[in-house]
Write an enzyme that holds these catalytic residues in place. Structure first.
Site, PDB file in Angstrom:
ATOM      1  N   GLY A  15       7.002  -8.864   3.303  1.00  0.00           N
ATOM      2  CA  GLY A  15       6.402 -10.007   2.641  1.00  0.00           C
ATOM      3  C   GLY A  15       4.954 -10.248   2.976  1.00  0.00           C
ATOM      4  O   GLY A  15       4.389 -11.269   2.589  1.00  0.00           O
ATOM      5  N   GLY A  16       4.334  -9.304   3.683  1.00  0.00           N
ATOM      6  CA  GLY A  16       2.905  -9.442   3.959  1.00  0.00           C
ATOM      7  C   GLY A  16       2.083  -9.549   2.686  1.00  0.00           C
ATOM      8  O   GLY A  16       1.046 -10.205   2.653  1.00  0.00           O
ATOM      9  N   GLY A  17       2.581  -8.917   1.614  1.00  0.00           N
ATOM     10  CA  GLY A  17       1.905  -8.994   0.324  1.00  0.00           C
ATOM     11  C   GLY A  17       2.371 -10.152  -0.538  1.00  0.00           C
ATOM     12  O   GLY A  17       1.848 -10.369  -1.631  1.00  0.00           O
ATOM     13  N   SER A  61       0.813  -1.218   0.000  1.00  0.00           N
ATOM     14  CA  SER A  61       0.000   0.000   0.000  1.00  0.00           C
ATOM     15  C   SER A  61       0.845   1.265   0.000  1.00  0.00           C
ATOM     16  O   SER A  61       0.543   2.225  -0.732  1.00  0.00           O
ATOM     17  CB  SER A  61      -0.948  -0.010   1.204  1.00  0.00           C
ATOM     18  N   GLU A  90      11.349  -8.632  -3.909  1.00  0.00           N
ATOM     19  CA  GLU A  90      11.743  -7.425  -3.178  1.00  0.00           C
ATOM     20  C   GLU A  90      13.190  -7.529  -2.711  1.00  0.00           C
ATOM     21  O   GLU A  90      13.963  -6.572  -2.812  1.00  0.00           O
ATOM     22  CB  GLU A  90      10.812  -7.214  -1.981  1.00  0.00           C
ATOM     23  N   ALA A 147       7.482  -1.585   4.699  1.00  0.00           N
ATOM     24  CA  ALA A 147       7.839  -2.665   5.615  1.00  0.00           C
ATOM     25  C   ALA A 147       6.613  -3.034   6.432  1.00  0.00           C
ATOM     26  O   ALA A 147       5.736  -2.200   6.675  1.00  0.00           O
ATOM     27  CB  ALA A 147       8.977  -2.245   6.536  1.00  0.00           C
ATOM     28  N   LYS A 189       4.443   0.826  12.130  1.00  0.00           N
ATOM     29  CA  LYS A 189       5.341  -0.258  11.712  1.00  0.00           C
ATOM     30  C   LYS A 189       6.645  -0.277  12.520  1.00  0.00           C
ATOM     31  O   LYS A 189       7.414  -1.237  12.422  1.00  0.00           O
ATOM     32  CB  LYS A 189       5.666  -0.124  10.223  1.00  0.00           C
TER      33      LYS A 189
END
Length: 217
Positions: free
Chosen positions: A94-96, A29, A102, A82, A120
């Site tokens: 890596g949430g997405g 996002s 990346e 992040a 964050k």
């Protein structure tokens, strides 16, 4: 400021680091807000390298040329968000689900600019589940090894990475030595990579706060 307003503010601040050449662009996002801001100054750059298919699609929608990483010699700047970050600039990402690409693009850039809102920032990594990209046939074996390391891995149901692999999200970790853990997990056979960005941390953190953007170096 709302969380979205913080993300927009750090995205605008990150554009100040874009001086020309080829730019590496992350996924998520906050990275999406950066892409929207980058579109306003796209005449400055020669193109962008995307860390995911979703990012490539968004860049192209703004008329920004997307380049294959193998066709470029390197990049001055990589901009990405992040899921968690410490004051040492160690991160969980890596949430997405784009952690592998990346990590590759970040490795090729001279400077890694992390853009994040204040939610964050943490003292110790691990509250956010650590993503681990795994070759599908090794899923059960890798999960057992992650349990041995003290984690509680869960398969990300219904998700396949852009590389055709699966993700195990590891809960319950208290990551006191992220550099060592990043290396240890990556040595498990079947692991492509994990979402710890500690061996190659960010160089600059642009942190969105209620009072504006804090620049941390």
């Amino acid at each position: 400021m709302t969380q979205d307003e913080m993300k927009q503010a750090v995205a605008r601040a990150a554009v100040e680091y874009v001086k020309g050449g080829i730019i590496g662009v992350g996924t998520g996002s906050t990275a999406n807000y950066f892409i929207d801001e980058l579109a306003k100054v796209k005449s400055r750059i020669d193109g962008a390298v995307a860390s995911s298919e979703a990012t490539a699609k968004r860049l192209k929608s703004h008329g920004i040329e997307v380049l294959d990483l193998n066709s470029v010699g390197g990049m001055e700047v990589y901009v990405d968000g992040a899921d968690e970050i410490t004051r040492n600039f160690h991160m969980i990402k890596g949430g997405g689900g784009a952690l592998t690409r990346e990590k590759i693009v970040a490795a090729c850039a001279r400077y890694f600019i992390c853009v994040a809102d204040q939610t964050k920032l943490v003292d110790v990594l691990g509250k956010f589940p650590l993503p681990v990209e795994v070759i599908p046939m090794a899923r059960s074996y890798v999960a057992r090894e992650l349990v041995r390391l003290g984690g509680q891995p869960r398969l990300r149901e219904g998700f396949t990475t852009d590389n055709g692999n699966v993700i195990l999200d590891v809960h319950g970790l208290n990551i006191l030595d992220p550099v060592a853990l990043e290396s240890e997990i990556n040595q498990i056979a079947g692991v492509v990579t994990n979402g710890l960005f500690a061996r190659r941390p960010a160089d600059v953190l642009l942190l969105g706060t209620e009072h504006g953007v804090e620049t941390c170096k």
